[in-house]
Write a protein that holds these residues in place. Structure first.
Motif, PDB file in Angstrom:
ATOM      1  N   MET A   1       0.838  -1.171   0.000  1.00 45.33           N
ATOM      2  CA  MET A   1       0.000   0.000   0.000  1.00 45.33           C
ATOM      3  C   MET A   1       0.888   1.240   0.000  1.00 45.33           C
ATOM      4  SD  MET A   1      -2.860   0.920   2.761  1.00 45.33           S
ATOM      5  CE  MET A   1      -3.503   2.522   2.863  1.00 45.33           C
ATOM      6  N   THR A   2       0.542   2.186  -0.818  1.00 42.76           N
ATOM      7  CA  THR A   2       1.287   3.444  -0.878  1.00 42.76           C
ATOM      8  C   THR A   2       0.329   4.606  -0.736  1.00 42.76           C
ATOM      9  OG1 THR A   2       1.125   3.547  -3.270  1.00 42.76           O
ATOM     10  CG2 THR A   2       3.094   2.497  -2.349  1.00 42.76           C
ATOM     11  N   THR A   3       0.835   5.752  -0.361  1.00 42.81           N
ATOM     12  CA  THR A   3       0.029   6.959  -0.263  1.00 42.81           C
ATOM     13  C   THR A   3      -0.043   7.600  -1.645  1.00 42.81           C
ATOM     14  OG1 THR A   3       1.958   8.281   0.286  1.00 42.81           O
ATOM     15  CG2 THR A   3       0.760   7.312   2.135  1.00 42.81           C
ATOM     16  N   PRO A   4      -0.913   8.598  -1.816  1.00 42.95           N
ATOM     17  CA  PRO A   4      -1.003   9.252  -3.133  1.00 42.95           C
ATOM     18  C   PRO A   4       0.324   9.826  -3.618  1.00 42.95           C
ATOM     19  CG  PRO A   4      -2.869   9.890  -1.771  1.00 42.95           C
ATOM     20  CD  PRO A   4      -1.944   9.093  -0.892  1.00 42.95           C
ATOM     21  N   SER A   5       1.222  10.166  -2.707  1.00 39.77           N
ATOM     22  CA  SER A   5       2.508  10.712  -3.124  1.00 39.77           C
ATOM     23  C   SER A   5       3.486   9.611  -3.536  1.00 39.77           C
ATOM     24  CB  SER A   5       3.122  11.547  -2.001  1.00 39.77           C
ATOM     25  OG  SER A   5       3.429  10.712  -0.894  1.00 39.77           O
ATOM     26  N   GLY A   6       3.095   8.330  -3.354  1.00 40.04           N
ATOM     27  CA  GLY A   6       3.945   7.219  -3.762  1.00 40.04           C
ATOM     28  C   GLY A   6       4.800   6.650  -2.653  1.00 40.04           C
ATOM     29  N   ARG A   7       4.734   7.227  -1.459  1.00 41.84           N
ATOM     30  CA  ARG A   7       5.527   6.732  -0.343  1.00 41.84           C
ATOM     31  C   ARG A   7       4.724   5.724   0.467  1.00 41.84           C
ATOM     32  NH1 ARG A   7       6.682  11.491   3.144  1.00 41.84           N
ATOM     33  NH2 ARG A   7       4.718  12.158   2.312  1.00 41.84           N
ATOM     34  N   ARG A   8       5.437   4.842   1.148  1.00 44.99           N
ATOM     35  CA  ARG A   8       4.778   3.892   2.036  1.00 44.99           C
ATOM     36  C   ARG A   8       4.434   4.587   3.349  1.00 44.99           C
ATOM     37  NH1 ARG A   8       5.272  -1.676   1.175  1.00 44.99           N
ATOM     38  NH2 ARG A   8       6.340  -2.130  -0.750  1.00 44.99           N
ATOM     39  N   PRO A   9       3.318   4.188   3.978  1.00 46.54           N
ATOM     40  CA  PRO A   9       3.004   4.780   5.272  1.00 46.54           C
ATOM     41  C   PRO A   9       4.017   4.350   6.326  1.00 46.54           C
ATOM     42  CG  PRO A   9       1.367   3.121   4.654  1.00 46.54           C
ATOM     43  CD  PRO A   9       2.320   3.260   3.517  1.00 46.54           C
ATOM     44  N   LYS A  10       4.145   5.155   7.367  1.00 42.86           N
ATOM     45  CA  LYS A  10       5.090   4.878   8.443  1.00 42.86           C
ATOM     46  C   LYS A  10       4.674   3.610   9.183  1.00 42.86           C
ATOM     47  CE  LYS A  10       6.916   6.892  12.654  1.00 42.86           C
ATOM     48  NZ  LYS A  10       6.838   8.009  13.579  1.00 42.86           N
ATOM     49  N   HIS A  11       5.654   2.770   9.510  1.00 41.59           N
ATOM     50  CA  HIS A  11       5.385   1.543  10.254  1.00 41.59           C
ATOM     51  C   HIS A  11       5.268   1.877  11.733  1.00 41.59           C
ATOM     52  CE1 HIS A  11       6.304  -2.263  12.310  1.00 41.59           C
ATOM     53  NE2 HIS A  11       5.593  -2.762  11.319  1.00 41.59           N
ATOM     54  N   LEU A  12       4.197   1.412  12.358  1.00 44.97           N
ATOM     55  CA  LEU A  12       3.990   1.671  13.777  1.00 44.97           C
ATOM     56  C   LEU A  12       4.610   0.558  14.608  1.00 44.97           C
ATOM     57  CD1 LEU A  12       0.254   2.783  13.639  1.00 44.97           C
ATOM     58  CD2 LEU A  12       2.284   4.230  13.742  1.00 44.97           C
ATOM     59  N   ALA A  13       5.259   0.913  15.711  1.00 48.03           N
ATOM     60  CA  ALA A  13       5.906  -0.067  16.578  1.00 48.03           C
ATOM     61  C   ALA A  13       4.897  -1.043  17.169  1.00 48.03           C
ATOM     62  CB  ALA A  13       6.660   0.645  17.686  1.00 48.03           C
ATOM     63  N   SER A  14       3.656  -0.626  17.339  1.00 50.97           N
ATOM     64  CA  SER A  14       2.631  -1.495  17.926  1.00 50.97           C
ATOM     65  C   SER A  14       1.983  -2.422  16.898  1.00 50.97           C
ATOM     66  CB  SER A  14       1.554  -0.637  18.594  1.00 50.97           C
ATOM     67  OG  SER A  14       0.934   0.187  17.621  1.00 50.97           O
ATOM     68  N   SER A  15       2.362  -2.321  15.649  1.00 50.95           N
ATOM     69  CA  SER A  15       1.772  -3.143  14.591  1.00 50.95           C
ATOM     70  C   SER A  15       2.205  -4.597  14.730  1.00 50.95           C
ATOM     71  CB  SER A  15       2.208  -2.625  13.220  1.00 50.95           C
ATOM     72  OG  SER A  15       1.766  -3.506  12.216  1.00 50.95           O
ATOM     73  N   PRO A  16       1.268  -5.540  14.524  1.00 50.34           N
ATOM     74  CA  PRO A  16       1.630  -6.956  14.589  1.00 50.34           C
ATOM     75  C   PRO A  16       2.350  -7.436  13.324  1.00 50.34           C
ATOM     76  CG  PRO A  16      -0.678  -6.736  14.064  1.00 50.34           C
ATOM     77  CD  PRO A  16      -0.152  -5.349  14.323  1.00 50.34           C
ATOM     78  N   PHE A  17       2.404  -6.605  12.304  1.00 55.98           N
ATOM     79  CA  PHE A  17       3.030  -6.972  11.049  1.00 55.98           C
ATOM     80  C   PHE A  17       4.471  -6.466  10.998  1.00 55.98           C
ATOM     81  CE2 PHE A  17      -1.496  -6.396  10.252  1.00 55.98           C
ATOM     82  CZ  PHE A  17      -1.831  -7.681   9.841  1.00 55.98           C
ATOM     83  N   LYS A  18       5.316  -7.196  10.278  1.00 54.02           N
ATOM     84  CA  LYS A  18       6.709  -6.781  10.120  1.00 54.02           C
ATOM     85  C   LYS A  18       6.784  -5.626   9.127  1.00 54.02           C
ATOM     86  CE  LYS A  18       8.668 -11.304  11.044  1.00 54.02           C
ATOM     87  NZ  LYS A  18       9.485 -12.407  10.525  1.00 54.02           N
ATOM     88  N   PRO A  19       7.743  -4.728   9.312  1.00 56.33           N
ATOM     89  CA  PRO A  19       7.879  -3.624   8.350  1.00 56.33           C
ATOM     90  C   PRO A  19       8.347  -4.155   6.996  1.00 56.33           C
ATOM     91  CG  PRO A  19       9.692  -3.603   9.901  1.00 56.33           C
ATOM     92  CD  PRO A  19       8.727  -4.649  10.378  1.00 56.33           C
ATOM     93  N   ALA A  20       7.984  -3.445   5.950  1.00 54.96           N
ATOM     94  CA  ALA A  20       8.396  -3.837   4.599  1.00 54.96           C
ATOM     95  C   ALA A  20       9.910  -3.732   4.483  1.00 54.96           C
ATOM     96  CB  ALA A  20       7.729  -2.951   3.568  1.00 54.96           C
ATOM     97  N   VAL A  21      10.505  -4.697   3.832  1.00 57.59           N
ATOM     98  CA  VAL A  21      11.956  -4.714   3.646  1.00 57.59           C
ATOM     99  C   VAL A  21      12.306  -3.798   2.481  1.00 57.59           C
ATOM    100  CG1 VAL A  21      13.929  -6.162   3.085  1.00 57.59           C
ATOM    101  CG2 VAL A  21      12.081  -7.060   4.504  1.00 57.59           C
ATOM    102  N   GLU A  22      13.256  -2.906   2.706  1.00 58.87           N
ATOM    103  CA  GLU A  22      13.713  -2.007   1.649  1.00 58.87           C
ATOM    104  C   GLU A  22      14.570  -2.802   0.667  1.00 58.87           C
ATOM    105  OE1 GLU A  22      13.053   1.257   1.099  1.00 58.87           O
ATOM    106  OE2 GLU A  22      11.628   1.133   2.756  1.00 58.87           O
TER     107      GLU A  22
END
Length: 73
Positions: A1-22
């Motif tokens: 998922m990306t924002t309208p500007s093309g950037r990924r949203p910020k990963h939250l520390a409380s998220s149960p999902f792993k951050p996207a790998v660059e």
């Protein structure tokens, strides 16, 4: 998922999902020795912003970014 500007949203520390790998972007220079999964051993002969041209002996191939199957030696 990306924002309208093309950037990924910020990963939250409380998220149960792993951050996207660059993805690691490889940088090639003229004269670099490379290997390709199909063409074998070669040498970079030309570099531009969109692709790399490599000479594999019997064939010269232009490989577009993100350089699939092309690796430094």
């Amino acid at each position: 998922m990306t924002t309208p500007s093309g950037r990924r949203p910020k990963h939250l520390a409380s998220s149960p999902f792993k951050p996207a790998v660059e993805p690691v972007v490889e940088v090639f220079e003229v004269g670099d020795r490379v290997t390709h999964d199909i063409y074998g051993l070669g040498q970079v002969t030309h570099v531009d912003s969109a692709a790399v041209t490599a000479d594999f002996g019997s064939k010269t191939v232009r490989i577009a970014h993100p350089y699939p199957k092309l690796h430094h030696l």
